[in-house]
Write a protein that holds these residues in place. Sequence first.
Motif, PDB file in Angstrom:
ATOM      1  N   PHE A 106     -12.959  16.945 -13.307  1.00 11.54           N
ATOM      2  CA  PHE A 106     -11.828  16.772 -12.407  1.00 11.54           C
ATOM      3  C   PHE A 106     -11.661  15.290 -12.105  1.00 11.54           C
ATOM      4  CE2 PHE A 106      -9.446  16.977  -8.391  1.00 11.54           C
ATOM      5  CZ  PHE A 106      -8.476  17.908  -8.726  1.00 11.54           C
ATOM      6  N   MET A 107     -10.415  14.820 -12.240  1.00 14.77           N
ATOM      7  CA  MET A 107     -10.143  13.393 -12.096  1.00 14.77           C
ATOM      8  C   MET A 107      -9.111  13.093 -11.020  1.00 14.77           C
ATOM      9  SD  MET A 107      -9.719  12.570 -16.155  1.00 14.77           S
ATOM     10  CE  MET A 107      -9.643  14.277 -16.701  1.00 14.77           C
ATOM     11  N   LEU A 108      -9.222  11.917 -10.461  1.00 21.64           N
ATOM     12  CA  LEU A 108      -8.115  11.338  -9.712  1.00 21.64           C
ATOM     13  C   LEU A 108      -7.172  10.768 -10.761  1.00 21.64           C
ATOM     14  CD1 LEU A 108     -10.053   9.486  -6.859  1.00 21.64           C
ATOM     15  CD2 LEU A 108      -9.232  11.857  -6.932  1.00 21.64           C
ATOM     16  N   HIS A 109      -5.912  11.184 -10.727  1.00 19.48           N
ATOM     17  CA  HIS A 109      -4.981  10.900 -11.817  1.00 19.48           C
ATOM     18  C   HIS A 109      -4.351   9.512 -11.703  1.00 19.48           C
ATOM     19  CE1 HIS A 109      -1.676  12.844 -14.567  1.00 19.48           C
ATOM     20  NE2 HIS A 109      -2.236  11.775 -15.101  1.00 19.48           N
ATOM     21  N   ASN A 110      -4.587   8.700 -12.722  1.00 13.44           N
ATOM     22  CA  ASN A 110      -3.975   7.373 -12.825  1.00 13.44           C
ATOM     23  C   ASN A 110      -4.240   6.515 -11.586  1.00 13.44           C
ATOM     24  OD1 ASN A 110      -2.576   5.172 -13.780  1.00 13.44           O
ATOM     25  ND2 ASN A 110      -0.549   6.031 -13.369  1.00 13.44           N
ATOM     26  N   VAL A 111      -5.511   6.255 -11.326  1.00 11.55           N
ATOM     27  CA  VAL A 111      -5.881   5.354 -10.229  1.00 11.55           C
ATOM     28  C   VAL A 111      -5.476   3.941 -10.648  1.00 11.55           C
ATOM     29  CG1 VAL A 111      -7.740   4.463  -8.792  1.00 11.55           C
ATOM     30  CG2 VAL A 111      -7.803   6.843  -9.584  1.00 11.55           C
ATOM     31  N   SER A 112      -4.488   3.404  -9.968  1.00 13.65           N
ATOM     32  CA  SER A 112      -3.956   2.082 -10.339  1.00 13.65           C
ATOM     33  C   SER A 112      -3.053   1.604  -9.211  1.00 13.65           C
ATOM     34  CB  SER A 112      -3.156   2.177 -11.648  1.00 13.65           C
ATOM     35  OG  SER A 112      -2.047   3.039 -11.476  1.00 13.65           O
ATOM     36  N   GLY A 113      -2.408   0.492  -9.427  1.00 13.39           N
ATOM     37  CA  GLY A 113      -1.493  -0.023  -8.419  1.00 13.39           C
ATOM     38  C   GLY A 113      -0.331   0.912  -8.153  1.00 13.39           C
ATOM     39  N   TYR A 114      -0.023   1.781  -9.126  1.00 13.59           N
ATOM     40  CA  TYR A 114       1.114   2.679  -8.991  1.00 13.59           C
ATOM     41  C   TYR A 114       0.828   3.846  -8.061  1.00 13.59           C
ATOM     42  CZ  TYR A 114       1.687   0.038 -13.278  1.00 13.59           C
ATOM     43  OH  TYR A 114       1.728  -0.978 -14.197  1.00 13.59           O
ATOM     44  N   THR A 115      -0.448   4.117  -7.796  1.00 12.65           N
ATOM     45  CA  THR A 115      -0.806   5.261  -6.942  1.00 12.65           C
ATOM     46  C   THR A 115      -1.584   4.817  -5.707  1.00 12.65           C
ATOM     47  OG1 THR A 115      -2.814   5.610  -8.260  1.00 12.65           O
ATOM     48  CG2 THR A 115      -0.852   6.870  -8.882  1.00 12.65           C
ATOM     49  N   GLU A 116      -1.450   3.561  -5.337  1.00 11.23           N
ATOM     50  CA  GLU A 116      -2.278   3.024  -4.254  1.00 11.23           C
ATOM     51  C   GLU A 116      -1.964   3.650  -2.899  1.00 11.23           C
ATOM     52  OE1 GLU A 116       0.216  -1.072  -3.222  1.00 11.23           O
ATOM     53  OE2 GLU A 116      -1.750  -1.176  -4.141  1.00 11.23           O
ATOM     54  N   THR A 117      -0.771   4.196  -2.721  1.00 11.65           N
ATOM     55  CA  THR A 117      -0.453   4.880  -1.466  1.00 11.65           C
ATOM     56  C   THR A 117      -1.461   5.991  -1.215  1.00 11.65           C
ATOM     57  OG1 THR A 117       1.910   4.411  -1.657  1.00 11.65           O
ATOM     58  CG2 THR A 117       1.274   6.232  -0.213  1.00 11.65           C
ATOM     59  N   ALA A 118      -1.850   6.685  -2.287  1.00 13.92           N
ATOM     60  CA  ALA A 118      -2.820   7.776  -2.155  1.00 13.92           C
ATOM     61  C   ALA A 118      -4.230   7.254  -1.951  1.00 13.92           C
ATOM     62  CB  ALA A 118      -2.761   8.687  -3.381  1.00 13.92           C
TER      63      ALA A 118
END
Length: 380
Positions: A106-118
């Motif tokens: 199980f992964m956190l999906h696309n951890v990057s600057g694009y998902t930083e709100t999460a």
Amino acid sequence: MVDLGFGMMRLPILDENDFKSIDYEQVNKMVDEFMDAGFKHFDTAFIYHETLGEQAFKKCVVDRYPRESFKIATKLPLFIITEESQLEPIFTEQLENCGVEYFDYFMLHNVSGYTETAWKNVDLYSFIQKKKEEGYIKHIGISTHGNAEFLEEILFDHPELEFVLLQINYLDWEDEGIESRKCLEVARKYDKSVMIMEPYKGGFLADVPEEAEKIMKECNPDRSVVSWAMRFVANLDDVCVVLTGASSLEQLEENIREFKNADPLDDDELQILEDVSEIINSNITVDCTKCRYCVDTCSEEIDIAKLFDLYNKHKILGRDDWSQPGNAYLNYSKLPDVGIASDCIECESCIEECPQQINIPEVLKDVAKTFETEIYGFTN
């Protein structure tokens, strides 16, 4: 030992303009072929095929095979998460979607600057660690398109992570934006298992320019273009899974065949791949892998991935008349309830979702100019 994974992001569809029209009959055949070949790792996500990806996995795998015969990896959709209260309901929904009592990976999906709100505002890591402790997850990790420095910060701060899913292929190996090689080295430094996504870079490496293919065939006429990409990733150290997507049974069969015959590249072949990379980079206009994250956020219903694919094909063909890509663009424009390139309002929400860091509104202007003005002169 490296294993082959069945990536379920680009399944065959019955209507090329409707990603929900999954061809379940063909997917069933693909799953059977994959399992019969001795493989069992499947990868999906909450948002694939416009939120039907996990349900497709249940229908084609879980409902047809015993639980112990396969492994499933899926991802928490960071794109839609803004607060802690969302985590439990979404995770429960994902278990129900997939029809399983636990996830193998199980992964956190696309951890990057694009998902930083999460990941900046919600304690995602504690949540997945808790779910692992409760037995709902066997192994926790992340997928990311971030660069090496970004990845190192994450792995330093979160030693509980067991694996990472990285975009790695010979074209991105030394790319200054994607940094495939450097990211792999960071994962090794922190002793994390590595899964590979985009080994063919969204299909670019399965359909290279003629000049590049000629070099490959001169070296080894019996090797397919795809085999070069597969051999590159399948022999990297510390890789546990290579995910390959397939949009048809024929593509899946080729993936299996090439994986089973993926002997290591020698120094001369590695040099050829460097030359091929230069040729491909000089021919690619838009570095899009057709992940479709941007499409899901477009308020104007523009199928950005499809239009970029047509634009790339048009540029490679080098024709300024009624070519196949242009015809396809015109046909697309006549569909009900779709946006064409000139409909872009430049809200830039798509840029935030793009793993390849493409300035999508700017490219759409070029797409509109090419197909709608210079060649065809039509409006929607």
